[in-house]
Design a protein around this motif. Sequence first.
Motif, PDB file in Angstrom:
ATOM      1  N   ARG A 114       0.800  -1.222   0.000  1.00  0.00           N
ATOM      2  CA  ARG A 114       0.000   0.000   0.000  1.00  0.00           C
ATOM      3  C   ARG A 114       0.837   1.279   0.000  1.00  0.00           C
ATOM      4  O   ARG A 114       0.339   2.347   0.344  1.00  0.00           O
ATOM      5  N   LYS A 117      -0.294   4.863  -1.752  1.00  0.00           N
ATOM      6  CA  LYS A 117      -1.264   5.741  -1.113  1.00  0.00           C
ATOM      7  C   LYS A 117      -0.923   6.007   0.352  1.00  0.00           C
ATOM      8  O   LYS A 117      -1.116   7.110   0.844  1.00  0.00           O
ATOM      9  N   TYR A 118      -0.426   4.976   1.023  1.00  0.00           N
ATOM     10  CA  TYR A 118      -0.309   5.089   2.479  1.00  0.00           C
ATOM     11  C   TYR A 118       1.122   5.220   2.997  1.00  0.00           C
ATOM     12  O   TYR A 118       1.325   5.346   4.206  1.00  0.00           O
ATOM     13  N   VAL A 202      -2.068   7.378 -12.325  1.00  0.00           N
ATOM     14  CA  VAL A 202      -1.640   8.443 -11.418  1.00  0.00           C
ATOM     15  C   VAL A 202      -1.843   9.810 -12.074  1.00  0.00           C
ATOM     16  O   VAL A 202      -2.314  10.763 -11.448  1.00  0.00           O
ATOM     17  N   ILE A 207      -4.947   8.142  -6.771  1.00  0.00           N
ATOM     18  CA  ILE A 207      -3.887   7.481  -6.011  1.00  0.00           C
ATOM     19  C   ILE A 207      -4.484   6.182  -5.480  1.00  0.00           C
ATOM     20  O   ILE A 207      -5.313   6.185  -4.569  1.00  0.00           O
ATOM     21  N   THR A 208      -4.091   5.092  -6.106  1.00  0.00           N
ATOM     22  CA  THR A 208      -4.682   3.803  -5.727  1.00  0.00           C
ATOM     23  C   THR A 208      -4.018   3.275  -4.457  1.00  0.00           C
ATOM     24  O   THR A 208      -2.878   3.601  -4.151  1.00  0.00           O
ATOM     25  N   ALA A 209      -4.760   2.432  -3.729  1.00  0.00           N
ATOM     26  CA  ALA A 209      -4.193   1.832  -2.525  1.00  0.00           C
ATOM     27  C   ALA A 209      -3.125   0.816  -2.908  1.00  0.00           C
ATOM     28  O   ALA A 209      -2.057   0.758  -2.324  1.00  0.00           O
ATOM     29  N   VAL A 242      -8.667   0.462  -5.160  1.00  0.00           N
ATOM     30  CA  VAL A 242      -8.887   1.807  -4.640  1.00  0.00           C
ATOM     31  C   VAL A 242      -9.733   1.655  -3.387  1.00  0.00           C
ATOM     32  O   VAL A 242     -10.549   0.739  -3.281  1.00  0.00           O
ATOM     33  N   GLU A 252     -13.394   6.539  -8.585  1.00  0.00           N
ATOM     34  CA  GLU A 252     -12.000   6.167  -8.886  1.00  0.00           C
ATOM     35  C   GLU A 252     -11.935   4.860  -9.662  1.00  0.00           C
ATOM     36  O   GLU A 252     -11.112   4.706 -10.574  1.00  0.00           O
ATOM     37  N   ASP A 336       4.347   2.438  -6.849  1.00  0.00           N
ATOM     38  CA  ASP A 336       5.378   3.266  -6.214  1.00  0.00           C
ATOM     39  C   ASP A 336       6.755   3.008  -6.809  1.00  0.00           C
ATOM     40  O   ASP A 336       7.786   3.350  -6.224  1.00  0.00           O
TER      41      ASP A 336
END
Lengths: 421, 460
Positions: A114, A117-118, A202, A207-209, A242, A252, A336
């Motif tokens: 993740r 996003k996180y 993006v 912003i996908t998980a 998402v 999304e 990422d």
Amino acid sequence: MPDVIVRVSSAEQISRIMRFANLEKIPVTPRGAATGLSGGCLTVNGGISLVMVDMNRIIGINPVDLLAEVEAGVITIDVDKAASKYGLFYPPDPGSLKTSTIGGNIAENAGGLRGLKYGVTKDYVNALEVVLPTGEIINTGTKTVKSVVGYNLVDLMVGSEGTLGIVTKAVLGLLPAPPARASILATFADMLDAAKTVRDIVAAGVITATLEFVDNVTINAIEDYLKVGLDRSIGAMLLIEVDGQQGAVDIEAAVVTGVCNDNGALSCKQATSDEERNKLWAARRAALSSLARIKPSTILEDATVPRSRIVELIEAVKSIAKKYDIMIGTFGHAGDGNLHPTILTDLRDSVEEAKVEKVIEEIFIETIKLDGTLSGEHGIGITKAKYLKLEISEDAYQLMKRIKKAFDPNNILNPGKMFLT
Amino acid sequence: MGEEKILLKDKDFAGAEDIANAKDMPGSKETSAGAKGIAAGAKGIAGMDGSKTNVVISGTGVLAKTVRVSKKGDELYSCSRCGTCLSICPVYKNTLDEGVSPRGKLSLIEAAANKTLPLTDKLSQKIYTCTMCNYCTKECPSGVKISELFRAVRQDLVDSSKYPEILDMLKDKIKTAYNITFDTNQGRLDWLKQIPGITLSDYVKDTAEVVYFVGCVSSFSPRSFSIPRAITEIFKRADVDFTLLGEDEWCCGFPLLSSGMTDAVTSLALHNIGMVIKKGAKLLITSCPSCFHTWAHEYTELTGVKPDFEIMHVSQYLLRLIQEGKIKLNDISVNKAGIKVTYHDPCDLGRNSGIFEEPRQVIKSIPGIDFIELDTNRLQANCCGGGGNIESLNPALSSKIADAKTDEIFATKAEIVVSACQQCERTMNTALKRKKGEIDYKVKVLDIAELVLQSMNAEG
């Protein structure tokens, strides 16, 4: 190999051990669940292996401040489970979360699926109790959202690979668990279309998980192992999730589906139930296992590039595999830029072993050329120590060495890691 | 068998434990106590350690069988020490001791094969600290046949006379009396003979369609007598043409197989197969999952004989009887309120034999049951703590594992926990008694056959 294995249960014990170790100049290597992939917990020159697994108390969850206070030996998933009772979650989700400890996650700045996003572990460490190499016990960081007081020692400790101090307790940040999510599996004839899709999602403002990539080699390995009916000819697949409030998730998911189709996706399927979601995930979950079954040795690399350069990295890995006639399956967290080219070989064969060395070095050189980094989430440890200067300038290297010396004048805490000299 | 040349790496922490135990740390008492974990390192990482050794293992020497299983060490070598097994192994989770975790044991085995670690009694003790629940093998991402290796290494330890003494007693008992108890095999039918008004010839016939293989525990342990009594009563009422083997039933050999004493099992297998053939049976039924596993998955390989009768666990056969309408199930609810029932998958029935659904279908076909799954079930079912002879080798650890199972049962709020294995049922019963103060209601442990009989006896 360690000379002594010590199972500790308090910071005070560790403090006494460190004072003694300094007097006697005995190396000390902290160890959590030993799931790391760069060798951080291995003792290089003997000494004490400091086993932290008994320090596994969850001290408390504070649902108002969104904090969890835990001992270092707590297993990652147990933090998440404790948080879930309050409708919260602990976002960092390294692949080994069912086994790994929070102390190890902090030492290695562990990432996970993740990240896009996180973020990663460093984004969720608010405060620490640390035993310094010289035996002092310090508390650093705060339970507040903001704090600008002195140097940020918390961030210095996170990712220091157990070379600057031994984390014994941590105050971790939590988030409200997203109430809704959508999972989408998209397949592409050409791997490059999948890679372009990653960039375009993006660019479309989503912003996908998770945004996971699986290449053709890996797809075939999964099909060999699971026989779930994947099309062996497809170039790549993306597993996209998402999450958030239902309305936002719906919007999304529609955007993601549109981008996939615009990039010529062969199929784009959204799960309509938990059962379907599990089915979509089954293949991605089995990626590493499927590859690991092909050859006796599996080397999971961790090269990471900016998202915009992913296509180039994938191409580079492909041509390196061809050049050395070696099998490399690539999957990972494309969102990422953190891919895991996985080299399949038999390291007992010295010819193969020499080849692997060269392959890894070339992947690293290409990664750096693409403004990337040697390690997205596994750390330097033993395995990448000799490549450190590919990425870090001599001056920065020397500064790091001086920091190490300031913390650990006798170089007894986890020696032999990160720095070769 | 000739010499096999295998390559093994020498980088793990083999021998660390012996060194660790050699000297005490000053300062705190706890520091040296428990310094027992063999640290298994991250392996399979390129460039981590170039050193390799050529190991020559003679075909008849120490660990010969292990190497045979592992095909030149590949199987051992394939463990990447990722640690997935740590999150599921009941033995590790209840000791936090790497030395008894699956990857730790593999590390020890590799070191012993590599001769960097002597084959000591302590090493042997670690290898035997295992419930044989097989969860690690099913979950291993690298597909290492862990339990097969453990069984082979136990055989090697037996060949090298490095095994727990208690196993000799077990072997002697089985060899002389053909069962695992101190009784003679004439006692096989005591559970039946004690029922008043029984005509023995109704139960032990010359020929029958079905042979019910009772198993040692249910035959000799009074706490388990209710299982064969329930099964035979159900069979009688369903007009099943069945027979018992009486004193011609010998131990199936499972306790020896899991101890590494395979060689002693073949004669037991041949005898038992012969006895069933003699009865002219078309179907063999066991109530013990370990007997079932041994009959279904071991006998043919051991003996080369492929019996032409069907082999079933009683849970499968009960389902067949229900589906054929041969037994009538009545509502067991109290005052129309459904009884909460949960089911524990025995390792040898579920994970090791793939029988998950039949027992559940049997339970669900009984009216008045509110069925609820345990948190861990089917392939992921946690062991009850009673497997792998660990109950006699390490009772404290066995209890700890059983206590964790109890917590799972309490979480369901079930009033009845059903299983299909006399050993699981005994282990859970003991644990539930130990922890009964923790809940304000009663939990009853029932075998699936007992539950079915209870339903047949309920007022319809």
